[in-house]
Write a protein that holds these residues in place. Structure first.
Motif, PDB file in Angstrom:
ATOM      1  N   ALA A   1       0.849  -1.188   0.000  1.00  0.00           N
ATOM      2  CA  ALA A   1       0.000   0.000   0.000  1.00  0.00           C
ATOM      3  C   ALA A   1       0.883   1.235   0.000  1.00  0.00           C
ATOM      4  N   ILE A   2       0.705   2.077  -1.006  1.00  0.00           N
ATOM      5  CA  ILE A   2       1.428   3.353  -1.065  1.00  0.00           C
ATOM      6  C   ILE A   2       0.485   4.413  -0.529  1.00  0.00           C
ATOM      7  N   ILE A   3       0.913   5.062   0.546  1.00  0.00           N
ATOM      8  CA  ILE A   3       0.011   5.983   1.255  1.00  0.00           C
ATOM      9  C   ILE A   3       0.686   7.339   1.468  1.00  0.00           C
TER      10      ILE A   3
ATOM     11  N   VAL B   1       9.312   5.862   0.104  1.00  0.00           N
ATOM     12  CA  VAL B   1       9.424   5.797  -1.354  1.00  0.00           C
ATOM     13  C   VAL B   1       9.070   7.156  -1.945  1.00  0.00           C
ATOM     14  N   GLU B   2       9.332   7.318  -3.217  1.00  0.00           N
ATOM     15  CA  GLU B   2       8.915   8.512  -3.945  1.00  0.00           C
ATOM     16  C   GLU B   2       8.226   8.054  -5.220  1.00  0.00           C
ATOM     17  N   GLY B   3       7.257   8.820  -5.643  1.00  0.00           N
ATOM     18  CA  GLY B   3       6.606   8.414  -6.877  1.00  0.00           C
ATOM     19  C   GLY B   3       5.618   9.451  -7.349  1.00  0.00           C
ATOM     20  N   HIS B   4       4.920   9.118  -8.412  1.00  0.00           N
ATOM     21  CA  HIS B   4       3.786   9.934  -8.832  1.00  0.00           C
ATOM     22  C   HIS B   4       2.755   9.061  -9.510  1.00  0.00           C
ATOM     23  N   GLY B   5       1.531   9.496  -9.475  1.00  0.00           N
ATOM     24  CA  GLY B   5       0.447   8.804 -10.140  1.00  0.00           C
ATOM     25  C   GLY B   5       0.142   9.481 -11.456  1.00  0.00           C
ATOM     26  N   ARG B   6      -1.134   9.476 -11.837  1.00  0.00           N
ATOM     27  CA  ARG B   6      -1.472   9.951 -13.182  1.00  0.00           C
ATOM     28  C   ARG B   6      -1.412  11.462 -13.316  1.00  0.00           C
ATOM     29  N   GLN B   7      -1.412  12.214 -12.183  1.00  0.00           N
ATOM     30  CA  GLN B   7      -1.260  13.672 -12.304  1.00  0.00           C
ATOM     31  C   GLN B   7       0.208  14.057 -12.429  1.00  0.00           C
ATOM     32  N   ALA B   8       1.090  13.069 -12.398  1.00  0.00           N
ATOM     33  CA  ALA B   8       2.526  13.303 -12.542  1.00  0.00           C
ATOM     34  C   ALA B   8       3.048  14.311 -11.528  1.00  0.00           C
TER      35      ALA B   8
ATOM     36  N   PRO C   1       7.057  12.426  -1.919  1.00  0.00           N
ATOM     37  CA  PRO C   1       7.345  11.403  -0.906  1.00  0.00           C
ATOM     38  C   PRO C   1       6.082  10.664  -0.483  1.00  0.00           C
ATOM     39  N   LYS C   2       6.181   9.360  -0.426  1.00  0.00           N
ATOM     40  CA  LYS C   2       5.076   8.511   0.032  1.00  0.00           C
ATOM     41  C   LYS C   2       5.661   7.440   0.939  1.00  0.00           C
ATOM     42  N   LEU C   3       4.812   6.721   1.620  1.00  0.00           N
ATOM     43  CA  LEU C   3       5.252   5.546   2.374  1.00  0.00           C
ATOM     44  C   LEU C   3       4.628   4.312   1.745  1.00  0.00           C
TER      45      LEU C   3
ATOM     46  N   GLU D   1      -8.920  13.219  -1.584  1.00  0.00           N
ATOM     47  CA  GLU D   1      -8.196  14.100  -2.505  1.00  0.00           C
ATOM     48  C   GLU D   1      -7.292  13.274  -3.409  1.00  0.00           C
ATOM     49  N   ILE D   2      -6.876  13.875  -4.525  1.00  0.00           N
ATOM     50  CA  ILE D   2      -5.930  13.171  -5.402  1.00  0.00           C
ATOM     51  C   ILE D   2      -4.645  12.896  -4.625  1.00  0.00           C
ATOM     52  N   GLY D   3      -4.022  11.770  -4.948  1.00  0.00           N
ATOM     53  CA  GLY D   3      -2.768  11.419  -4.283  1.00  0.00           C
ATOM     54  C   GLY D   3      -2.934  10.566  -3.044  1.00  0.00           C
ATOM     55  N   ASP D   4      -4.126  10.024  -2.824  1.00  0.00           N
ATOM     56  CA  ASP D   4      -4.369   9.190  -1.639  1.00  0.00           C
ATOM     57  C   ASP D   4      -3.577   7.881  -1.674  1.00  0.00           C
ATOM     58  N   GLY D   5      -3.143   7.469  -2.851  1.00  0.00           N
ATOM     59  CA  GLY D   5      -2.299   6.276  -2.924  1.00  0.00           C
ATOM     60  C   GLY D   5      -2.980   5.102  -3.587  1.00  0.00           C
ATOM     61  N   LYS D   6      -2.366   3.957  -3.455  1.00  0.00           N
ATOM     62  CA  LYS D   6      -2.804   2.796  -4.206  1.00  0.00           C
ATOM     63  C   LYS D   6      -2.412   1.527  -3.467  1.00  0.00           C
ATOM     64  N   ILE D   7      -3.150   0.470  -3.723  1.00  0.00           N
ATOM     65  CA  ILE D   7      -2.819  -0.827  -3.127  1.00  0.00           C
ATOM     66  C   ILE D   7      -2.600  -1.827  -4.257  1.00  0.00           C
ATOM     67  N   PHE D   8      -1.477  -2.524  -4.189  1.00  0.00           N
ATOM     68  CA  PHE D   8      -1.197  -3.603  -5.147  1.00  0.00           C
ATOM     69  C   PHE D   8      -1.075  -4.905  -4.363  1.00  0.00           C
ATOM     70  N   ILE D   9      -1.574  -5.983  -4.941  1.00  0.00           N
ATOM     71  CA  ILE D   9      -1.568  -7.277  -4.254  1.00  0.00           C
ATOM     72  C   ILE D   9      -0.847  -8.306  -5.118  1.00  0.00           C
TER      73      ILE D   9
HETATM   74  N1  LIG Z   1       0.564   2.529 -11.662  1.00  0.00           N
HETATM   75  C1  LIG Z   1       1.386   2.729 -10.639  1.00  0.00           C
HETATM   76  N2  LIG Z   1       2.480   1.966 -10.481  1.00  0.00           N
HETATM   77  C2  LIG Z   1       3.311   2.140  -9.434  1.00  0.00           C
HETATM   78  N3  LIG Z   1       3.125   3.044  -8.474  1.00  0.00           N
HETATM   79  C3  LIG Z   1       2.053   3.853  -8.585  1.00  0.00           C
HETATM   80  C4  LIG Z   1       1.132   3.735  -9.657  1.00  0.00           C
HETATM   81  N4  LIG Z   1       0.158   4.648  -9.481  1.00  0.00           N
HETATM   82  C5  LIG Z   1       0.461   5.299  -8.354  1.00  0.00           C
HETATM   83  N5  LIG Z   1       1.598   4.823  -7.810  1.00  0.00           N
HETATM   84  C6  LIG Z   1       2.226   5.257  -6.575  1.00  0.00           C
HETATM   85  O1  LIG Z   1       1.204   5.703  -5.711  1.00  0.00           O
HETATM   86  C7  LIG Z   1       1.426   7.052  -5.322  1.00  0.00           C
HETATM   87  C8  LIG Z   1       0.101   7.757  -5.214  1.00  0.00           C
HETATM   88  O2  LIG Z   1      -0.559   7.668  -6.453  1.00  0.00           O
HETATM   89  P1  LIG Z   1      -1.912   8.476  -6.670  1.00  0.00           P
HETATM   90  O3  LIG Z   1      -2.787   8.250  -5.491  1.00  0.00           O
HETATM   91  O4  LIG Z   1      -1.591   9.895  -7.012  1.00  0.00           O
HETATM   92  O5  LIG Z   1      -2.498   7.696  -7.935  1.00  0.00           O
HETATM   93  P2  LIG Z   1      -3.434   8.259  -9.085  1.00  0.00           P
HETATM   94  O6  LIG Z   1      -3.623   7.145 -10.049  1.00  0.00           O
HETATM   95  O7  LIG Z   1      -2.850   9.524  -9.602  1.00  0.00           O
HETATM   96  O8  LIG Z   1      -4.813   8.494  -8.329  1.00  0.00           O
HETATM   97  P3  LIG Z   1      -5.506   9.921  -7.923  1.00  0.00           P
HETATM   98  O9  LIG Z   1      -6.198  10.404  -9.151  1.00  0.00           O
HETATM   99  O10 LIG Z   1      -6.431   9.579  -6.805  1.00  0.00           O
HETATM  100  O11 LIG Z   1      -4.370  10.840  -7.471  1.00  0.00           O
HETATM  101  C9  LIG Z   1       2.368   7.595  -6.365  1.00  0.00           C
HETATM  102  O12 LIG Z   1       3.159   8.649  -5.849  1.00  0.00           O
HETATM  103  C10 LIG Z   1       3.205   6.399  -6.726  1.00  0.00           C
HETATM  104  O13 LIG Z   1       4.226   6.241  -5.765  1.00  0.00           O
END
Ligand SMILES: Nc1ncnc2c1ncn2[C@@H]1O[C@H](COP(=O)(O)OP(=O)(O)OP(=O)(O)O)[C@@H](O)[C@H]1O
Ligand SMILES: [Mg+2]
Length: 112
Positions: A6-8, A33-40, A57-59, A85-93
Motif C-alpha cells: 500500500a502506497i500511502i 518511497v517517492e513516486g507519482h500517479g497519473r497527475q505526474a 514522498p510517500k510511504l 483528494e488526489i494522491g491518496d495512494g494505491k494498493i497492489f496485491i
Molecule cells: N501505476 C502505478 N504503479 C506504481 N506506483 C504507482 C502507480 N500509481 C500510483 N503509484 C504510486 O502511488 C502514489 C500515489 O498515487 P496516486 O494516489 O496519485 O495515484 P493516481 O492514479 O494519480 O490516483 P488519484 O487520481 O487519486 O491521485 C504515487 O506517488 C506512486 O508512488
C-alpha cells in the motif's frame, strides 16, 4: 500467501497503523518511497499557481498475509488512508511463493 503493498500519504501512517492493529496482521514493513500517479506530481502551491514536482514522498506498507486475510487488511488500509483528494495512494496485491522464518526455519503460512 499474498503480499499487500500500500502506497500511502506519510501523514496517514499513524491512522493506518492503528487500523491495522485493530484488524490484526502478522507483521509489516514500512518503506520510504517517492513516486507519482497519473497527475505526474502536479501540486498546488500559493495563490493558485501550480508547480510541477516530479516525485512526491510517500510511504509503502508491505504486509505478507494469508490469502483469506487480504480483504480485511486492504479494507482497513483504504478506510484509514483515504482523504478523498488526489494522491491518496494505491494498493497492489501480489502472489507470494514462499516465506521462511530465519530463526526457526519454519516455512509457508507458519513463517508469517
Ligand atoms: N501505476 C502505478 N504503479 C506504481 N506506483 C504507482 C502507480 N500509481 C500510483 N503509484 C504510486 O502511488 C502514489 C500515489 O498515487 P496516486 O494516489 O496519485 O495515484 P493516481 O492514479 O494519480 O490516483 P488519484 O487520481 O487519486 O491521485 C504515487 O506517488 C506512486 O508512488
Ligand atoms: Mg494522483
Amino acid at each position: 500467501m499474498k503480499e499487500i503493498r500500500a502506497i500511502i500519504r506519510p501523514e496517514r501512517l499513524d491512522a493506518v497503523l492503528s487500523a491495522l492493529e485493530e484488524v490484526g496482521h502478522p507483521g509489516l514493513t514500512v518503506a520510504q518511497v517517492e513516486g507519482h500517479g497519473r497527475q505526474a506530481g502536479i501540486i498546488e502551491q500559493f495563490r493558485g499557481r501550480e508547480y510541477k514536482v516530479d516525485l512526491l514522498p510517500k510511504l509503502e506498507i508491505r504486509i505478507v498475509c494469508k490469502d483469506e486475510d487480504v480483504e480485511k487488511i486492504a479494507t482497513a488500509i483504504i478506510n484509514s488512508a483515504r482523504t478523498g483528494e488526489i494522491g491518496d495512494g494505491k494498493i497492489f496485491i501480489y502472489q507470494v511463493e514462499e516465506a521462511i522464518r530465519i530463526r526457526s526455519g519454519e516455512r509457508g503460512e507458519a513463517a508469517i
